[in-house]
Write a protein that holds these residues in place. Structure first.
Motif, PDB file in Angstrom:
ATOM      1  N   SER A  51       4.291 -14.553  74.413  1.00 34.35           N
ATOM      2  CA  SER A  51       5.202 -15.301  75.287  1.00 34.35           C
ATOM      3  C   SER A  51       6.504 -14.531  75.520  1.00 34.35           C
ATOM      4  CB  SER A  51       5.482 -16.687  74.719  1.00 34.35           C
ATOM      5  OG  SER A  51       6.070 -16.587  73.443  1.00 34.35           O
ATOM      6  N   GLN A  52       6.989 -13.838  74.508  1.00 29.97           N
ATOM      7  CA  GLN A  52       8.231 -13.067  74.672  1.00 29.97           C
ATOM      8  C   GLN A  52       8.037 -11.914  75.660  1.00 29.97           C
ATOM      9  OE1 GLN A  52       9.917 -11.625  71.014  1.00 29.97           O
ATOM     10  NE2 GLN A  52      11.854 -11.098  71.982  1.00 29.97           N
ATOM     11  N   SER A  53       6.936 -11.210  75.543  1.00 28.39           N
ATOM     12  CA  SER A  53       6.670 -10.090  76.451  1.00 28.39           C
ATOM     13  C   SER A  53       6.459 -10.565  77.881  1.00 28.39           C
ATOM     14  CB  SER A  53       5.447  -9.297  75.985  1.00 28.39           C
ATOM     15  OG  SER A  53       5.731  -8.616  74.786  1.00 28.39           O
ATOM     16  N   LEU A  54       5.756 -11.672  78.031  1.00 29.83           N
ATOM     17  CA  LEU A  54       5.490 -12.177  79.380  1.00 29.83           C
ATOM     18  C   LEU A  54       6.759 -12.611  80.094  1.00 29.83           C
ATOM     19  CD1 LEU A  54       2.171 -14.147  78.836  1.00 29.83           C
ATOM     20  CD2 LEU A  54       2.496 -12.054  80.175  1.00 29.83           C
ATOM     21  N   GLN A  55       7.783 -12.934  79.347  1.00 33.70           N
ATOM     22  CA  GLN A  55       9.054 -13.318  79.959  1.00 33.70           C
ATOM     23  C   GLN A  55       9.887 -12.116  80.381  1.00 33.70           C
ATOM     24  OE1 GLN A  55      11.150 -15.936  77.290  1.00 33.70           O
ATOM     25  NE2 GLN A  55       9.454 -17.374  77.187  1.00 33.70           N
ATOM     26  N   THR A  56       9.585 -10.942  79.816  1.00 34.88           N
ATOM     27  CA  THR A  56      10.454  -9.790  80.059  1.00 34.88           C
ATOM     28  C   THR A  56       9.795  -8.634  80.801  1.00 34.88           C
ATOM     29  OG1 THR A  56       9.940  -8.846  77.880  1.00 34.88           O
ATOM     30  CG2 THR A  56      11.873 -10.298  78.029  1.00 34.88           C
ATOM     31  N   ILE A  57       8.479  -8.622  80.905  1.00 32.66           N
ATOM     32  CA  ILE A  57       7.839  -7.466  81.539  1.00 32.66           C
ATOM     33  C   ILE A  57       8.204  -7.415  83.023  1.00 32.66           C
ATOM     34  CG2 ILE A  57       5.609  -8.563  82.051  1.00 32.66           C
ATOM     35  CD1 ILE A  57       4.399  -5.745  81.117  1.00 32.66           C
ATOM     36  N   THR A  58       8.511  -6.232  83.483  1.00 36.07           N
ATOM     37  CA  THR A  58       8.939  -6.000  84.863  1.00 36.07           C
ATOM     38  C   THR A  58       7.745  -5.606  85.735  1.00 36.07           C
ATOM     39  OG1 THR A  58       9.321  -3.653  84.465  1.00 36.07           O
ATOM     40  CG2 THR A  58      11.182  -5.155  84.034  1.00 36.07           C
ATOM     41  N   HIS A  77       8.030  -0.311  75.866  1.00 35.29           N
ATOM     42  CA  HIS A  77       7.365   0.512  74.847  1.00 35.29           C
ATOM     43  C   HIS A  77       5.854   0.319  74.919  1.00 35.29           C
ATOM     44  CE1 HIS A  77      11.304  -0.114  72.404  1.00 35.29           C
ATOM     45  NE2 HIS A  77      11.444   0.846  73.292  1.00 35.29           N
ATOM     46  N   ILE A  78       5.419  -0.925  75.064  1.00 33.51           N
ATOM     47  CA  ILE A  78       3.985  -1.224  75.158  1.00 33.51           C
ATOM     48  C   ILE A  78       3.379  -0.495  76.356  1.00 33.51           C
ATOM     49  CG2 ILE A  78       2.287  -3.057  75.550  1.00 33.51           C
ATOM     50  CD1 ILE A  78       4.382  -4.967  74.157  1.00 33.51           C
ATOM     51  N   ALA A  79       4.034  -0.602  77.495  1.00 31.44           N
ATOM     52  CA  ALA A  79       3.529   0.053  78.715  1.00 31.44           C
ATOM     53  C   ALA A  79       3.519   1.565  78.563  1.00 31.44           C
ATOM     54  CB  ALA A  79       4.377  -0.359  79.918  1.00 31.44           C
ATOM     55  N   ASN A  80       4.577   2.135  77.977  1.00 35.72           N
ATOM     56  CA  ASN A  80       4.641   3.592  77.811  1.00 35.72           C
ATOM     57  C   ASN A  80       3.578   4.105  76.850  1.00 35.72           C
ATOM     58  OD1 ASN A  80       6.732   3.783  79.620  1.00 35.72           O
ATOM     59  ND2 ASN A  80       8.314   4.095  78.083  1.00 35.72           N
ATOM     60  N   ILE A  81       3.307   3.366  75.795  1.00 32.07           N
ATOM     61  CA  ILE A  81       2.267   3.777  74.843  1.00 32.07           C
ATOM     62  C   ILE A  81       0.901   3.740  75.522  1.00 32.07           C
ATOM     63  CG2 ILE A  81       1.055   3.119  72.721  1.00 32.07           C
ATOM     64  CD1 ILE A  81       3.882   2.154  71.698  1.00 32.07           C
ATOM     65  N   GLN A 103       9.972   3.299  63.950  1.00 27.45           N
ATOM     66  CA  GLN A 103      10.709   2.728  65.059  1.00 27.45           C
ATOM     67  C   GLN A 103       9.848   2.729  66.320  1.00 27.45           C
ATOM     68  OE1 GLN A 103      13.790   1.493  65.230  1.00 27.45           O
ATOM     69  NE2 GLN A 103      14.550   1.974  63.208  1.00 27.45           N
ATOM     70  N   PRO A 104       9.601   1.551  66.899  1.00 25.97           N
ATOM     71  CA  PRO A 104       8.777   1.472  68.114  1.00 25.97           C
ATOM     72  C   PRO A 104       9.286   2.341  69.261  1.00 25.97           C
ATOM     73  CG  PRO A 104       9.045  -0.689  67.155  1.00 25.97           C
ATOM     74  CD  PRO A 104       9.941   0.227  66.380  1.00 25.97           C
ATOM     75  N   GLN A 105      10.592   2.377  69.475  1.00 26.70           N
ATOM     76  CA  GLN A 105      11.117   3.182  70.583  1.00 26.70           C
ATOM     77  C   GLN A 105      10.843   4.664  70.356  1.00 26.70           C
ATOM     78  OE1 GLN A 105      15.249   2.638  71.544  1.00 26.70           O
ATOM     79  NE2 GLN A 105      15.156   4.037  73.276  1.00 26.70           N
ATOM     80  N   ASN A 106      10.974   5.130  69.134  1.00 21.47           N
ATOM     81  CA  ASN A 106      10.699   6.535  68.834  1.00 21.47           C
ATOM     82  C   ASN A 106       9.226   6.869  69.058  1.00 21.47           C
ATOM     83  OD1 ASN A 106      13.381   6.893  68.149  1.00 21.47           O
ATOM     84  ND2 ASN A 106      13.022   6.644  65.955  1.00 21.47           N
ATOM     85  N   ILE A 107       8.348   5.963  68.639  1.00 16.07           N
ATOM     86  CA  ILE A 107       6.910   6.177  68.848  1.00 16.07           C
ATOM     87  C   ILE A 107       6.609   6.248  70.344  1.00 16.07           C
ATOM     88  CG2 ILE A 107       4.630   5.105  68.616  1.00 16.07           C
ATOM     89  CD1 ILE A 107       5.588   4.036  65.878  1.00 16.07           C
ATOM     90  N   ALA A 108       7.123   5.280  71.086  1.00 13.48           N
ATOM     91  CA  ALA A 108       6.862   5.236  72.533  1.00 13.48           C
ATOM     92  C   ALA A 108       7.423   6.459  73.236  1.00 13.48           C
ATOM     93  CB  ALA A 108       7.453   3.960  73.133  1.00 13.48           C
ATOM     94  N   ASN A 109       8.651   6.842  72.900  1.00 11.68           N
ATOM     95  CA  ASN A 109       9.272   8.005  73.552  1.00 11.68           C
ATOM     96  C   ASN A 109       8.542   9.300  73.212  1.00 11.68           C
ATOM     97  OD1 ASN A 109      11.172   6.319  74.678  1.00 11.68           O
ATOM     98  ND2 ASN A 109      12.798   6.867  73.260  1.00 11.68           N
ATOM     99  N   LYS A 111       3.585  -4.427  61.900  1.00 13.18           N
ATOM    100  CA  LYS A 111       4.096  -5.766  62.236  1.00 13.18           C
ATOM    101  C   LYS A 111       5.361  -5.691  63.081  1.00 13.18           C
ATOM    102  CE  LYS A 111       1.107  -7.852  59.554  1.00 13.18           C
ATOM    103  NZ  LYS A 111      -0.178  -8.031  60.159  1.00 13.18           N
ATOM    104  N   GLN A 112       5.745  -4.497  63.510  1.00 11.56           N
ATOM    105  CA  GLN A 112       6.991  -4.340  64.244  1.00 11.56           C
ATOM    106  C   GLN A 112       6.872  -4.910  65.649  1.00 11.56           C
ATOM    107  OE1 GLN A 112       7.183  -0.059  63.589  1.00 11.56           O
ATOM    108  NE2 GLN A 112       9.166  -0.385  62.582  1.00 11.56           N
ATOM    109  N   TYR A 113       8.028  -5.311  66.175  1.00 11.80           N
ATOM    110  CA  TYR A 113       8.106  -5.811  67.546  1.00 11.80           C
ATOM    111  C   TYR A 113       8.262  -4.630  68.501  1.00 11.80           C
ATOM    112  CZ  TYR A 113       9.982  -7.727  71.817  1.00 11.80           C
ATOM    113  OH  TYR A 113      10.185  -8.022  73.132  1.00 11.80           O
ATOM    114  N   TYR A 114       7.467  -4.609  69.551  1.00  9.59           N
ATOM    115  CA  TYR A 114       7.548  -3.586  70.593  1.00  9.59           C
ATOM    116  C   TYR A 114       8.019  -4.242  71.879  1.00  9.59           C
ATOM    117  CZ  TYR A 114       5.034  -0.192  67.729  1.00  9.59           C
ATOM    118  OH  TYR A 114       4.676   0.691  66.750  1.00  9.59           O
ATOM    119  N   GLU A 115       9.055  -3.700  72.474  1.00 11.87           N
ATOM    120  CA  GLU A 115       9.495  -4.187  73.772  1.00 11.87           C
ATOM    121  C   GLU A 115       8.422  -3.867  74.807  1.00 11.87           C
ATOM    122  OE1 GLU A 115      13.383  -2.730  74.762  1.00 11.87           O
ATOM    123  OE2 GLU A 115      14.201  -3.350  72.822  1.00 11.87           O
ATOM    124  N   THR A 116       8.447  -4.602  75.914  1.00 12.03           N
ATOM    125  CA  THR A 116       7.394  -4.434  76.923  1.00 12.03           C
ATOM    126  C   THR A 116       7.360  -3.010  77.489  1.00 12.03           C
ATOM    127  OG1 THR A 116       8.861  -5.356  78.613  1.00 12.03           O
ATOM    128  CG2 THR A 116       7.290  -6.854  77.585  1.00 12.03           C
TER     129      THR A 116
END
Length: 160
Positions: free
Chosen positions: A70-77, A41-45, A1-7, A34-39
Motif C-alpha cells: 500500500s505504501q509503494s502504490l501511493q508513491t510510485i510515479t 529503488h524497486i524499479a531501478n533494481i 542500504q537499499p539506495q546503495n544497492i539500487a544505485n 526486511k529493509q524498506y525499499y522506496e519505489t
C-alpha cells in the motif's frame, strides 16, 4: 542500504557489466532482507536485472510484492511504473497482480498527466509483450499520447 544497492546495480547495468555470482548474492540479500525499499529503488533494481538479462524468479516475485504494498502504490510515479513493467516484460515474467495494480495507479489523473512519450511507449509495449490487456490503461495512455501529439514521440519510442 537499499539506495546503495539500487544505485550500484543501476551503475553496473548502465555499463553492461554482469557478474553472476555478485548478482545472485544481491538478489538473495533483497529476497531475504526486511529493509524498506522506496519505489524508485524497486524499479531501478528490476530495471538493472532486466537490462543485464539476469532472471531471478524469487527476486522478481519479491520486488513485485514490494511494489504492490500500500505504501509503494501511493508513491510510485509514472516513470517508476513504466520502468517496472518494462523490466517484467523484458524478463518475460508475468505477475497479474502487479500488472493490474500498476495499471490502476497509472490511470489515476495525477499520475496519468505525468507520463512522457517514452513512458507511454514503454508501458504499452510491456503490457502488450506480456499479453495483459488492460482496456482502461490502453485507452487512457492513447488519449494522453494524442494530447501530447505524435511529433513528440521519437522513432525509438515508437519502435519498441
Amino acid at each position: 542500504q537499499p539506495q546503495n544497492i539500487a544505485n550500484t546495480l543501476w551503475g553496473i547495468a548502465r555499463i553492461g557489466h554482469r557478474n553472476n555470482r555478485w548478482m545472485q548474492k544481491l538478489a538473495n540479500a533483497i529476497v531475504t532482507g526486511k529493509q524498506y525499499y522506496e519505489t524508485q529503488h524497486i524499479a531501478n533494481i528490476a530495471w538493472a536485472y532486466a537490462t543485464l538479462r539476469y532472471k531471478n524468479v524469487a527476486l522478481m516475485n519479491r520486488l513485485a510484492r514490494m511494489a504492490t504494498s500500500s505504501q509503494s502504490l501511493q508513491t510510485i510515479t509514472s516513470h517508476g511504473i513504466s520502468i517496472l513493467v518494462w523490466a517484467y516484460a523484458t524478463m518475460q515474467h508475468r505477475i497479474p497482480m502487479l500488472l493490474r495494480q500498476m495499471a490502476d495507479r497509472a490511470v489515476q489523473p495525477h499520475v496519468l498527466q505525468t507520463f512522457t512519450p517514452q513512458g507511454i511507449a514503454c508501458t504499452l509495449w510491456a503490457y502488450s509483450k506480456l499479453a495483459y490487456l488492460q482496456n482502461s490503461l490502453f485507452d487512457n495512455l492513447i488519449d494522453k499520447a494524442s494530447t501530447i501529439g505524435i511529433r513528440k514521440f521519437s522513432l525509438s519510442n515508437l519502435a519498441m
